[in-house]
Design a protein around this motif. Structure first.
Motif, PDB file in Angstrom:
ATOM      1  N   ALA A  21      30.331 -14.720  10.583  1.00 28.17           N
ATOM      2  CA  ALA A  21      31.637 -14.407   9.987  1.00 28.17           C
ATOM      3  C   ALA A  21      32.674 -15.459  10.341  1.00 28.17           C
ATOM      4  O   ALA A  21      33.576 -15.746   9.547  1.00 28.17           O
ATOM      5  CB  ALA A  21      32.101 -13.022  10.440  1.00 28.17           C
ATOM      6  N   SER A  22      32.555 -16.035  11.544  1.00 29.41           N
ATOM      7  CA  SER A  22      33.554 -17.021  11.967  1.00 29.41           C
ATOM      8  C   SER A  22      32.842 -18.349  12.318  1.00 29.41           C
ATOM      9  O   SER A  22      32.575 -18.644  13.491  1.00 29.41           O
ATOM     10  CB  SER A  22      34.337 -16.507  13.168  1.00 29.41           C
ATOM     11  N   PRO A  23      32.475 -19.108  11.338  1.00 30.26           N
ATOM     12  CA  PRO A  23      31.803 -20.406  11.610  1.00 30.26           C
ATOM     13  C   PRO A  23      32.770 -21.422  12.203  1.00 30.26           C
ATOM     14  O   PRO A  23      33.991 -21.238  12.156  1.00 30.26           O
ATOM     15  CB  PRO A  23      31.320 -20.827  10.228  1.00 30.26           C
ATOM     16  N   ILE A  24      32.218 -22.479  12.742  1.00 28.86           N
ATOM     17  CA  ILE A  24      33.016 -23.595  13.275  1.00 28.86           C
ATOM     18  C   ILE A  24      32.978 -24.707  12.255  1.00 28.86           C
ATOM     19  O   ILE A  24      31.913 -25.261  11.933  1.00 28.86           O
ATOM     20  CB  ILE A  24      32.444 -24.082  14.622  1.00 28.86           C
ATOM     21  N   ILE A  25      34.172 -25.024  11.728  1.00 28.45           N
ATOM     22  CA  ILE A  25      34.257 -25.986  10.629  1.00 28.45           C
ATOM     23  C   ILE A  25      34.951 -27.244  11.132  1.00 28.45           C
ATOM     24  O   ILE A  25      36.048 -27.172  11.694  1.00 28.45           O
ATOM     25  CB  ILE A  25      35.005 -25.382   9.424  1.00 28.45           C
TER      26      ILE A  25
END
Length: 556
Positions: A71-75
């Protein structure tokens, strides 16, 4: 592998579809800074526990999305030197760190690569024409080789990891037509190319690539030279193996050649290949090892005489090979091995030879002269002294000569009892003065022995003499040996004799004796001053051996 599909949606987000093979779950993944529509996607095949996604855009931006399945990827937007164009394709190489990115625009650098996960990027444009590139794939076994789909069909390079890669059109059976997409099936190395309006084509990717070897030439060597390095390189960059076809001439360990002997050896550079590259055709270089030069050390030979025993000559070569010897005059000396046997007088040349072998050239012969002499002793002279009074001596001479070809060395001269001698060198001979001084009334007969290094001749000479004694003052024979004059005399009396006298006695008529000194006038004449004596009769007493001689004189 996690059954997730990603695709373009808007200028701010992309679609994420979970469970594509069962009950689909569709949502949006917002990417801050996306700016334009996403045009390229690629999921890492190496990160399998989660999803590592790269996204390229129409404006040339590249985003790394770690944990894209969550749900909260690292971009992360990867800072690049990319042009303002459309990223058309992304491919993974040997790991997550190696990626290739292409652009589908004219007038821009179309192929880029990173090997540190995007920290830095390198142009791989090389000789590629100015045309759009719409897809990129790495060779499944060789991650230095790339295939790209272009405006003019499929192109490829065998080595992307050089400053200016060489690209070649790979369109056998395929026209120079716009190609939009490539796919590779690793199980059988099949590549598929999708064209614009000309259908779909497949081909087999070579499982092994060709490679060639460059082998640097080298100069000929000489036996005894130090080890040296050789150099070769394969176009694949794989390590080269060196071998020698003649290990009696040269051996090779790694790239170091050690010279073993003279002759020729073929040095072979080979590369056996691997999963990517076929074995390279071997390249040969002929190594010529010339024979080394050598010298002989052979010293001057001492003079010998005909009676000397056998002796050894010594000669050595700088190669340590054995030296052989020959004699030019077998009537003077013969040689067996290194042993010289004297045969007769004269001179001969002793030659030292070393003919060489497979490693050494013949040495220059060395000649030394051997001189063999004779030393023949000869004694000449007569040593018969006759009678000699006791207390007196007599001298005679004899000569020692060599009538051979060599000089004689005199070690000692042995004299019999009653004799002694002195020597003097006269030219090439020795003159010996023998003194006979008897002490007894006997015959002194014997021989003088000369000790020397003669080879032949007579070393002794006979000598004889007799000691005699004076028994009476009036011995006529003795008396006749003296002459006193004038008689009568006033001032001086002269005595002529062959004997050596220095003093006499003068006895007057009363029996009174006075000792007077004699003065030599010449060799046989002595003078006595009587001027101080009174007139009258006197007796002149002269020494003679162990006795005396008396002469009567008158003083005026």
């Amino acid at each position: 592998n996690l059954k997730i599909l990603f695709s373009a949606r808007s200028t701010t987000a992309i679609y994420r579809v979970r469970n594509v093979s069962t009950t689909r779950d569709i949502d949006s993944l917002k990417i801050t800074g996306l700016g334009t529509i996403a045009t390229a996607f690629r999921v890492s095949p190496y990160t399998t526990a989660s999803t590592l996604l790269y996204v390229g855009t129409q404006a040339g931006k590249l985003f790394k999305v770690a944990n894209a399945n969550l749900a909260s990827p690292i971009i992360t937007q990867i800072t690049t030197p990319f042009p303002n164009g459309t990223i058309s394709s992304i491919a993974f190489g040997a790991s997550d760190n190696q990626l290739a990115v292409t652009f589908s625009n004219y007038g821009v650098i179309s192929v880029w690569e990173t090997r540190n996960a995007g920290a830095t990027w390198t142009s791989r444009e090389g000789n590629l024409p100015n045309m759009p590139v719409r897809w990129v794939e790495y060779h499944p076994q060789n991650f230095d080789q790339l295939y790209i789909a272009t405006e003019l069909g499929v192109w490829s390079t065998d080595n992307i990891n050089i400053a200016s890669p060489v690209w070649n059109s790979t369109n056998g059976g395929l026209a120079n037509v716009r190609t939009d997409m490539l796919r590779i099936r690793k199980s059988d190395n099949t590549i598929m190319a999708a064209t614009h309006g000309r259908g779909v084509f497949t081909a087999l990717i070579p499982s092994e690539l060709d490679q060639t070897i460059s082998f640097k030439t080298f100069t000929s060597k000489t036996f005894g030279d130090t080890s040296f390095k050789i150099w070769a390189q394969s176009t694949s960059g794989l390590p080269i193996t060196f071998t020698s076809t003649n290990t009696l001439v040269a051996t090779v360990v790694d790239s170091t050649v050690t010279i073993v002997g003279g002759g020729t050896a073929t040095l072979v550079a080979s590369q056996s290949g691997n999963l990517v590259y076929k074995p390279a055709p071997a390249v040969n270089q002929v190594l010529t090892v010339n024979k080394a030069s050598q010298t002989i050390s052979f010293g001057v030979l001492p003079e010998k005489d005909v009676n000397d025993p056998t002796f050894a000559v010594v000669g050595t070569s700088s190669s340590t090979l054995p030296v052989t010897f020959t004699s030019s005059a077998p009537t003077v000396a013969t040689i067996s091995g290194s042993t010289v046997t004297i045969v007769g007088p004269g001179t001969t040349s002793i030659k030292a030879t070393q003919l060489g072998n497979g490693n050494f050239l013949p040495a220059a012969d060395v000649l030394q002269t051997l001189t063999v002499v004779t030393r023949i002793i000869q004694l000449t002279g007569t040593l018969d002294f006759g009678d000699v009074f006791l207390g007196e001596d007599d001298q005679k001479t004899f000569t020692i000569s060599s009538i051979g070809t060599g000089a004689i060395a005199i070690n000692n001269i042995l004299y019999p009892n009653g004799y002694a001698g002195t020597t003097k060198t006269v030219g090439n001979s020795i003159e010996v003065t023998v003194t006979f001084k008897p002490v007894n009334v006997i015959a002194y007969d014997g021989a003088i022995n000369v000790e020397s290094d003669k080879t032949t001749g007579i070393s002794t000479i006979p000598v004889k003499g007799k000691g005699v004694k004076i028994t009476e003052l009036t011995d006529q024979r003795l008396s006749d040996e003296f002459e006193a004059y004038p008689n009568p005399a006033s001032d001086f009396i002269y005595v002529k004799t062959k004997r050596q006298i220095s003093a006499v006695e003068l006895i007057d008529s009363q029996g009174r004796a006075s000792k007077e000194i004699m003065t030599r006038v010449d060799g046989n004449t002595f003078q006595l001053d009587i001027s101080k004596y009174a007139s009258g009769n006197y007796f002149l007493v002269l020494p003679a051996g162990t006795g005396q001689v008396v002469k009567q004189i008158v003083k005026n």
